[in-house]
Scaffold this motif. Structure first.
Motif, PDB file in Angstrom:
ATOM      1  N   THR A 199       9.473  -1.862  -2.647  1.00 41.43           N
ATOM      2  CA  THR A 199       8.771  -3.090  -1.878  1.00 41.43           C
ATOM      3  C   THR A 199       9.577  -4.221  -1.867  1.00 41.43           C
ATOM      4  OG1 THR A 199       6.613  -2.030  -3.172  1.00 41.43           O
ATOM      5  CG2 THR A 199       6.690  -4.243  -2.511  1.00 41.43           C
ATOM      6  N   THR A 200      10.247  -4.621  -2.826  1.00 40.73           N
ATOM      7  CA  THR A 200      11.076  -5.871  -2.748  1.00 40.73           C
ATOM      8  C   THR A 200      12.007  -5.568  -1.665  1.00 40.73           C
ATOM      9  OG1 THR A 200      10.751  -6.105  -5.250  1.00 40.73           O
ATOM     10  CG2 THR A 200      12.542  -7.421  -4.108  1.00 40.73           C
ATOM     11  N   ASN A 210       0.808  -1.126   0.201  1.00 35.35           N
ATOM     12  CA  ASN A 210      -0.011   0.208  -0.093  1.00 35.35           C
ATOM     13  C   ASN A 210       0.946   1.139   0.066  1.00 35.35           C
ATOM     14  OD1 ASN A 210      -2.218  -1.465  -0.198  1.00 35.35           O
ATOM     15  ND2 ASN A 210      -2.887  -1.395   2.274  1.00 35.35           N
ATOM     16  N   VAL A 211       2.042   1.159   0.569  1.00 39.84           N
ATOM     17  CA  VAL A 211       2.718   2.261   0.681  1.00 39.84           C
ATOM     18  C   VAL A 211       3.823   2.590  -0.677  1.00 39.84           C
ATOM     19  CG1 VAL A 211       4.852   3.428   1.872  1.00 39.84           C
ATOM     20  CG2 VAL A 211       3.047   2.205   3.279  1.00 39.84           C
ATOM     21  N   LEU A 218      21.467  -2.124   6.680  1.00 35.93           N
ATOM     22  CA  LEU A 218      20.557  -0.915   6.362  1.00 35.93           C
ATOM     23  C   LEU A 218      21.128  -0.036   5.563  1.00 35.93           C
ATOM     24  CD1 LEU A 218      18.469  -0.657   9.770  1.00 35.93           C
ATOM     25  CD2 LEU A 218      17.577  -1.710   7.412  1.00 35.93           C
ATOM     26  N   SER A 219      22.505   0.447   5.592  1.00 39.14           N
ATOM     27  CA  SER A 219      22.896   1.520   4.947  1.00 39.14           C
ATOM     28  C   SER A 219      23.134   1.396   3.518  1.00 39.14           C
ATOM     29  CB  SER A 219      24.327   1.750   5.635  1.00 39.14           C
ATOM     30  OG  SER A 219      25.089   0.696   5.380  1.00 39.14           O
ATOM     31  N   GLN A 220      22.767   0.114   3.111  1.00 40.60           N
ATOM     32  CA  GLN A 220      22.738  -0.155   1.605  1.00 40.60           C
ATOM     33  C   GLN A 220      21.348   0.222   0.918  1.00 40.60           C
ATOM     34  OE1 GLN A 220      24.003  -4.080   0.977  1.00 40.60           O
ATOM     35  NE2 GLN A 220      21.973  -5.067   1.239  1.00 40.60           N
ATOM     36  N   TYR A 221      20.375   0.353   1.770  1.00 45.99           N
ATOM     37  CA  TYR A 221      19.185   0.667   1.157  1.00 45.99           C
ATOM     38  C   TYR A 221      18.883   2.235   1.123  1.00 45.99           C
ATOM     39  CZ  TYR A 221      18.691  -4.360   2.065  1.00 45.99           C
ATOM     40  OH  TYR A 221      18.741  -5.633   1.906  1.00 45.99           O
ATOM     41  N   ALA A 222      17.802   2.495   0.154  1.00 43.33           N
ATOM     42  CA  ALA A 222      17.218   3.971   0.154  1.00 43.33           C
ATOM     43  C   ALA A 222      16.703   4.270   1.445  1.00 43.33           C
ATOM     44  CB  ALA A 222      16.476   3.951  -1.107  1.00 43.33           C
ATOM     45  N   MET A 223      16.942   5.467   1.712  1.00 43.73           N
ATOM     46  CA  MET A 223      16.249   6.249   3.003  1.00 43.73           C
ATOM     47  C   MET A 223      14.830   5.588   3.084  1.00 43.73           C
ATOM     48  SD  MET A 223      16.990   7.842   5.870  1.00 43.73           S
ATOM     49  CE  MET A 223      18.389   8.482   5.524  1.00 43.73           C
ATOM     50  N   SER A 224      14.182   5.724   2.304  1.00 46.43           N
ATOM     51  CA  SER A 224      12.637   5.269   2.198  1.00 46.43           C
ATOM     52  C   SER A 224      12.217   3.885   2.911  1.00 46.43           C
ATOM     53  CB  SER A 224      12.006   5.561   1.019  1.00 46.43           C
ATOM     54  OG  SER A 224      11.984   6.799   0.318  1.00 46.43           O
ATOM     55  N   VAL A 225      13.358   3.176   2.265  1.00 47.36           N
ATOM     56  CA  VAL A 225      13.367   1.593   2.491  1.00 47.36           C
ATOM     57  C   VAL A 225      13.607   1.589   3.938  1.00 47.36           C
ATOM     58  CG1 VAL A 225      14.295  -0.673   2.201  1.00 47.36           C
ATOM     59  CG2 VAL A 225      13.860   0.762   0.265  1.00 47.36           C
ATOM     60  N   ILE A 284      13.361   3.712   6.279  1.00 43.12           N
ATOM     61  CA  ILE A 284      12.299   4.293   7.459  1.00 43.12           C
ATOM     62  C   ILE A 284      11.295   3.264   7.433  1.00 43.12           C
ATOM     63  CG2 ILE A 284      10.627   5.962   7.343  1.00 43.12           C
ATOM     64  CD1 ILE A 284      12.643   8.034   6.457  1.00 43.12           C
ATOM     65  N   ALA A 285      10.640   2.708   6.341  1.00 42.18           N
ATOM     66  CA  ALA A 285       9.393   1.981   6.348  1.00 42.18           C
ATOM     67  C   ALA A 285       9.822   0.696   7.161  1.00 42.18           C
ATOM     68  CB  ALA A 285       9.409   1.254   4.877  1.00 42.18           C
ATOM     69  N   PHE A 286      10.851   0.199   6.991  1.00 43.28           N
ATOM     70  CA  PHE A 286      11.488  -1.040   7.737  1.00 43.28           C
ATOM     71  C   PHE A 286      11.603  -0.892   9.203  1.00 43.28           C
ATOM     72  CE2 PHE A 286      14.988  -3.671   9.686  1.00 43.28           C
ATOM     73  CZ  PHE A 286      14.270  -4.974   9.662  1.00 43.28           C
ATOM     74  N   LEU A 287      12.043   0.138   9.638  1.00 41.16           N
ATOM     75  CA  LEU A 287      12.336   0.727  11.096  1.00 41.16           C
ATOM     76  C   LEU A 287      10.865   1.031  11.607  1.00 41.16           C
ATOM     77  CD1 LEU A 287      15.660   2.490  11.050  1.00 41.16           C
ATOM     78  CD2 LEU A 287      15.271   0.176  11.860  1.00 41.16           C
ATOM     79  N   MET A 288      10.061   1.626  10.857  1.00 43.14           N
ATOM     80  CA  MET A 288       8.780   1.811  11.242  1.00 43.14           C
ATOM     81  C   MET A 288       7.946   0.643  11.557  1.00 43.14           C
ATOM     82  SD  MET A 288       7.573   5.305   9.569  1.00 43.14           S
ATOM     83  CE  MET A 288       6.167   5.476  10.499  1.00 43.14           C
ATOM     84  N   ILE A 289       7.998  -0.602  10.905  1.00 44.91           N
ATOM     85  CA  ILE A 289       7.320  -1.622  10.838  1.00 44.91           C
ATOM     86  C   ILE A 289       8.030  -2.789  11.838  1.00 44.91           C
ATOM     87  CG2 ILE A 289       8.049  -3.063   9.067  1.00 44.91           C
ATOM     88  CD1 ILE A 289       5.150  -3.388   8.259  1.00 44.91           C
TER      89      ILE A 289
END
Length: 169
Positions: free
Chosen positions: A36-37, A25-26, A54-61, A63-68
């Motif tokens: 998403t992947t 959904n996000v 985590l440093s190898q991922y985009a900031m949006s990814v 944030i989404a992971f850390l929020m969930i």
């Protein structure tokens, strides 16, 4: 910033599917969407206890992971507690893991016709006392209660109609 889950973590399929649905959904429900992947792969790595950076991922990814992540941890705690409670119930009832036959969620094709002769229960094998001690399940109890109420209403209806017809004579 290399993170590792301490041990493999289990959550229910329902919780996992809800997390995936929320991520879709996000970021959109597109398989080509890298965000998403990436978030789903981070969740999978966390659940399996695999290292993830985590440093190898985009900031949006991130944030989404850390929020969930706190919700994933809560789901893991619920799953752990449910398994402990189930183990206590089985221990209390005298069942062990080896005694309990677990049904598989996959359907296996039968190669031959089932032989039910060994599983047949003959009425002569069951005593009247055993039959009397068999408790009806919830649906059977509800049906019996419903039938009792129905009979009471019929009896009341018949009684009221008789008293009304007697009063008219």
């Amino acid at each position: 910033m290399n993170n590792t889950a301490i041990a493999p973590v289990t959550i229910s399929k329902r919780a996992y599917n809800e997390f995936v649905e929320r991520i879709n959904n996000v970021f959109g429900n597109n398989d080509d969407n890298d965000y998403t992947t990436d978030v789903i792969s981070l969740i999978d790595n966390y659940l399996s206890g695999t290292d993830y950076d985590l440093s190898q991922y985009a900031m949006s990814v991130r944030i989404a992971f850390l929020m969930i992540l706190p919700e994933i941890q809560k789901a893991a705690n619920r799953s752990r507690k449910a398994k402990e409670a189930a183990a206590k119930r089985h221990k209390k009832s005298g069942n062990t893991a080896k005694q309990k036959k677990v049904k598989s969620k996959t359907i296996k094709p039968q190669t031959s016709a089932p032989d039910n002769k060994d599983n047949e229960v003959k009425t002569s094998d069951i005593s009247e006392q055993e039959i009397a001690t068999i408790k009806p399940n919830r649906a059977e109890r509800r049906l019996a209660e419903q039938n009792e109420r129905r009979e009471e209403r019929r009896w009341m209806k018949d009684t009221v109609s008789l008293s009304v017809s007697d009063a008219g004579h």
